[in-house]
Scaffold this motif. Structure first.
Motif, PDB file in Angstrom:
ATOM      1  N   PHE A 194      -7.471   0.513  22.703  1.00  0.00           N
ATOM      2  CA  PHE A 194      -8.578   0.343  21.755  1.00  0.00           C
ATOM      3  C   PHE A 194      -9.895   0.164  22.493  1.00  0.00           C
ATOM      4  O   PHE A 194     -10.924   0.738  22.118  1.00  0.00           O
ATOM      5  CB  PHE A 194      -8.284  -0.858  20.860  1.00  0.00           C
ATOM      6  N   ILE A 195      -9.888  -0.623  23.559  1.00  0.00           N
ATOM      7  CA  ILE A 195     -11.107  -0.871  24.343  1.00  0.00           C
ATOM      8  C   ILE A 195     -11.589   0.420  24.994  1.00  0.00           C
ATOM      9  O   ILE A 195     -12.777   0.746  24.957  1.00  0.00           O
ATOM     10  CB  ILE A 195     -10.845  -1.953  25.405  1.00  0.00           C
ATOM     11  N   LEU A 196     -10.656   1.172  25.596  1.00  0.00           N
ATOM     12  CA  LEU A 196     -11.055   2.430  26.242  1.00  0.00           C
ATOM     13  C   LEU A 196     -11.614   3.403  25.214  1.00  0.00           C
ATOM     14  O   LEU A 196     -12.619   4.076  25.469  1.00  0.00           O
ATOM     15  CB  LEU A 196      -9.859   3.039  26.977  1.00  0.00           C
ATOM     16  N   ASN A 197     -10.988   3.473  24.058  1.00  0.00           N
ATOM     17  CA  ASN A 197     -11.471   4.389  23.037  1.00  0.00           C
ATOM     18  C   ASN A 197     -12.854   3.963  22.532  1.00  0.00           C
ATOM     19  O   ASN A 197     -13.733   4.803  22.308  1.00  0.00           O
ATOM     20  CB  ASN A 197     -10.490   4.454  21.870  1.00  0.00           C
ATOM     21  N   GLY A 198     -13.069   2.662  22.388  1.00  0.00           N
ATOM     22  CA  GLY A 198     -14.352   2.170  21.920  1.00  0.00           C
ATOM     23  C   GLY A 198     -15.473   2.388  22.913  1.00  0.00           C
ATOM     24  O   GLY A 198     -16.655   2.399  22.530  1.00  0.00           O
ATOM     25  N   GLY A 199     -15.124   2.568  24.177  1.00  0.00           N
ATOM     26  CA  GLY A 199     -16.132   2.758  25.212  1.00  0.00           C
ATOM     27  C   GLY A 199     -16.398   4.205  25.564  1.00  0.00           C
ATOM     28  O   GLY A 199     -17.069   4.492  26.560  1.00  0.00           O
ATOM     29  N   THR A 200     -15.860   5.135  24.760  1.00  0.00           N
ATOM     30  CA  THR A 200     -16.113   6.553  24.989  1.00  0.00           C
ATOM     31  C   THR A 200     -16.830   7.148  23.778  1.00  0.00           C
ATOM     32  O   THR A 200     -16.706   6.655  22.654  1.00  0.00           O
ATOM     33  CB  THR A 200     -14.800   7.332  25.218  1.00  0.00           C
ATOM     34  N   ALA A 201     -17.578   8.227  24.013  1.00  0.00           N
ATOM     35  CA  ALA A 201     -18.278   8.886  22.921  1.00  0.00           C
ATOM     36  C   ALA A 201     -17.323   9.724  22.074  1.00  0.00           C
ATOM     37  O   ALA A 201     -17.546   9.898  20.881  1.00  0.00           O
ATOM     38  CB  ALA A 201     -19.400   9.756  23.476  1.00  0.00           C
ATOM     39  N   HIS A 249     -19.563   4.062  27.879  1.00  0.00           N
ATOM     40  CA  HIS A 249     -19.350   3.261  29.089  1.00  0.00           C
ATOM     41  C   HIS A 249     -18.382   3.956  30.036  1.00  0.00           C
ATOM     42  O   HIS A 249     -18.621   4.022  31.241  1.00  0.00           O
ATOM     43  CB  HIS A 249     -18.822   1.879  28.713  1.00  0.00           C
ATOM     44  N   PHE A 250     -17.288   4.481  29.483  1.00  0.00           N
ATOM     45  CA  PHE A 250     -16.299   5.184  30.302  1.00  0.00           C
ATOM     46  C   PHE A 250     -16.688   6.658  30.366  1.00  0.00           C
ATOM     47  O   PHE A 250     -16.035   7.530  29.768  1.00  0.00           O
ATOM     48  CB  PHE A 250     -14.894   4.978  29.734  1.00  0.00           C
ATOM     49  N   VAL A 251     -17.743   6.908  31.110  1.00  0.00           N
ATOM     50  CA  VAL A 251     -18.343   8.244  31.148  1.00  0.00           C
ATOM     51  C   VAL A 251     -17.400   9.269  31.760  1.00  0.00           C
ATOM     52  O   VAL A 251     -17.531  10.473  31.513  1.00  0.00           O
ATOM     53  CB  VAL A 251     -19.685   8.179  31.907  1.00  0.00           C
ATOM     54  N   GLN A 252     -16.414   8.820  32.523  1.00  0.00           N
ATOM     55  CA  GLN A 252     -15.433   9.744  33.098  1.00  0.00           C
ATOM     56  C   GLN A 252     -14.649  10.475  32.006  1.00  0.00           C
ATOM     57  O   GLN A 252     -14.160  11.581  32.231  1.00  0.00           O
ATOM     58  CB  GLN A 252     -14.463   8.996  34.019  1.00  0.00           C
ATOM     59  N   GLU A 253     -14.502   9.852  30.838  1.00  0.00           N
ATOM     60  CA  GLU A 253     -13.812  10.495  29.722  1.00  0.00           C
ATOM     61  C   GLU A 253     -14.713  11.495  29.001  1.00  0.00           C
ATOM     62  O   GLU A 253     -14.218  12.425  28.382  1.00  0.00           O
ATOM     63  CB  GLU A 253     -13.320   9.435  28.723  1.00  0.00           C
ATOM     64  N   ASP A 254     -16.005  11.268  29.049  1.00  0.00           N
ATOM     65  CA  ASP A 254     -16.940  12.100  28.295  1.00  0.00           C
ATOM     66  C   ASP A 254     -17.550  13.231  29.109  1.00  0.00           C
ATOM     67  O   ASP A 254     -17.866  14.290  28.559  1.00  0.00           O
ATOM     68  CB  ASP A 254     -18.061  11.226  27.724  1.00  0.00           C
ATOM     69  N   SER A 255     -17.739  13.024  30.407  1.00  0.00           N
ATOM     70  CA  SER A 255     -18.395  14.039  31.247  1.00  0.00           C
ATOM     71  C   SER A 255     -17.658  14.269  32.562  1.00  0.00           C
ATOM     72  O   SER A 255     -18.269  14.244  33.639  1.00  0.00           O
ATOM     73  CB  SER A 255     -19.843  13.610  31.537  1.00  0.00           C
ATOM     74  N   PRO A 256     -16.348  14.511  32.528  1.00  0.00           N
ATOM     75  CA  PRO A 256     -15.620  14.672  33.790  1.00  0.00           C
ATOM     76  C   PRO A 256     -16.056  15.893  34.581  1.00  0.00           C
ATOM     77  O   PRO A 256     -16.133  15.856  35.811  1.00  0.00           O
ATOM     78  CB  PRO A 256     -14.160  14.789  33.351  1.00  0.00           C
ATOM     79  N   GLY A 257     -16.345  16.997  33.891  1.00  0.00           N
ATOM     80  CA  GLY A 257     -16.772  18.200  34.589  1.00  0.00           C
ATOM     81  C   GLY A 257     -18.101  18.021  35.288  1.00  0.00           C
ATOM     82  O   GLY A 257     -18.293  18.494  36.417  1.00  0.00           O
ATOM     83  N   GLU A 258     -19.010  17.328  34.635  1.00  0.00           N
ATOM     84  CA  GLU A 258     -20.322  17.071  35.229  1.00  0.00           C
ATOM     85  C   GLU A 258     -20.203  16.157  36.441  1.00  0.00           C
ATOM     86  O   GLU A 258     -20.896  16.343  37.447  1.00  0.00           O
ATOM     87  CB  GLU A 258     -21.256  16.463  34.193  1.00  0.00           C
TER      88      GLU A 258
END
Length: 306
Positions: free
Chosen positions: A177-184, A278-287
């Motif tokens: 839940f925390i990881l999901n809440g911290g991603t776009a 917050h967990f930008v690795q989930e949202d912009s891994p390619g970048e």
């Protein structure tokens, strides 16, 4: 010190996680042996790109970055902090301190003899990773910081205060839940389950539970003096130092400014803003992978020119 170890079967069949485990034994100051896990993908003769996670994630956070980097012919190394992922988990909350985390990861770094490192660090990966840079500046070629800081007791954001209160008072710490809440974006059920995998029950979460309370946000917190000493080293660090904060993180918003103004290597760097939470690795891994690939290429070109 009593130590828990997550059963291996908890990590079988995780979504987008084909990576073989590697382990390094370190010793706590009290003599307790601890096993630290890391992923090491890509050609071993390449410059290591060190990917350090934070709270309450593990190396799984970098799964897409690792895949992208290794496909580009780069070497990606992603450790699990003690208390997280496949690394050992001391059983008592009081077993975890900021300085112990730094000591554990310092020994891990030295035992693996990593050199010419390009560091990408986020959240507690920065609080610990930047202490490694300060302790071993000769081992690092470049640094990328994202959604992190190196606090010295000067306060907290409203976002962090809300997170601190939640983490210390919720009866069960809901990792997925925390990881999901911290991603776009919304994580899939399989992704949420992978983040829950290291923690069979609440007894395994003592490291995750205490982390927010260890952030030195007041002058009375432990590690304020040690972080000030680390800043003194960073203020002489003239190698490439890039900020890559996200555009939608309430906890660390604006935190890049202090790095850009105080670290010599940041003053001429090409900083960027990534899309995501917050967990930008989930949202912009390619970048992130493209940024790190380009940074390694620029370092190599510079070395050839010299």
């Amino acid at each position: 010190m009593d130590v828990l170890r997550t059963p291996d079967e908890r990590f079988e069949g995780l979504a987008d996680w084909p990576y073989l485990p590697h382990y390094t034994a370190v010793a706590d100051a009290d003599g307790t042996a601890l096993r630290i896990h890391h992923v090491d993908e890509g050609p071993k003769d390449q410059r290591p790109i060190l990917l350090m996670h934070g709270e309450p994630s593990w190396a799984y956070l970098y799964r897409k970055v690792i895949a992208d980097l290794s496909a580009r012919g780069r070497r990606a190394i992603a450790p699990d902090l003690v208390g997280f992922g496949r690394s050992d988990k001391p059983a008592k909350r009081s077993d975890y301190t900021y300085e112990r985390h730094v000591a554990w990861m310092s020994e891990w770094l030295v035992r693996n003899d990593l050199k010419d490192i390009v560091l990408f660090c986020q959240d507690w990966g920065g609080l610990i990773g930047l202490r490694l840079v300060a302790a071993f500046p000769e081992r690092f070629s470049a640094v990328v910081v994202s959604n992190t800081g190196l606090p010295v007791g000067s306060g907290k954001s409203e976002g962090f205060e809300a997170w601190l209160n939640f983490s210390q008072n919720v009866p069960e710490l809901p990792i997925g839940f925390i990881l999901n809440g911290g991603t776009a974006r919304d994580l899939s059920d399989a992704e949420r389950a992978a983040y829950e995998a290291p923690f069979p029950d609440e007894t395994y979460k003592e490291g995750a539970r205490i982390f927010p309370a260890l952030v030195p946000i007041t002058p009375e917190h432990a590690s304020v003096a040690e972080n000030k000493a680390a800043w003194a080293v960073l203020e002489t660090f003239d190698k490439p130092f890039i900020t890559a904060f996200s555009d939608a993180d309430a906890i660390t918003r604006g935190g890049e400014a202090v790095f850009q103004s105080r670290v010599p290597g940041a003053r001429t760097a090409a900083h960027t803003t990534l899309k995501g939470g917050h967990f930008v690795q989930e949202d912009s891994p390619g970048e992130i992978a493209a940024l790190l690939d380009g940074l390694v290429a620029s370092l190599t070109q510079k070395e050839i020119a010299e």
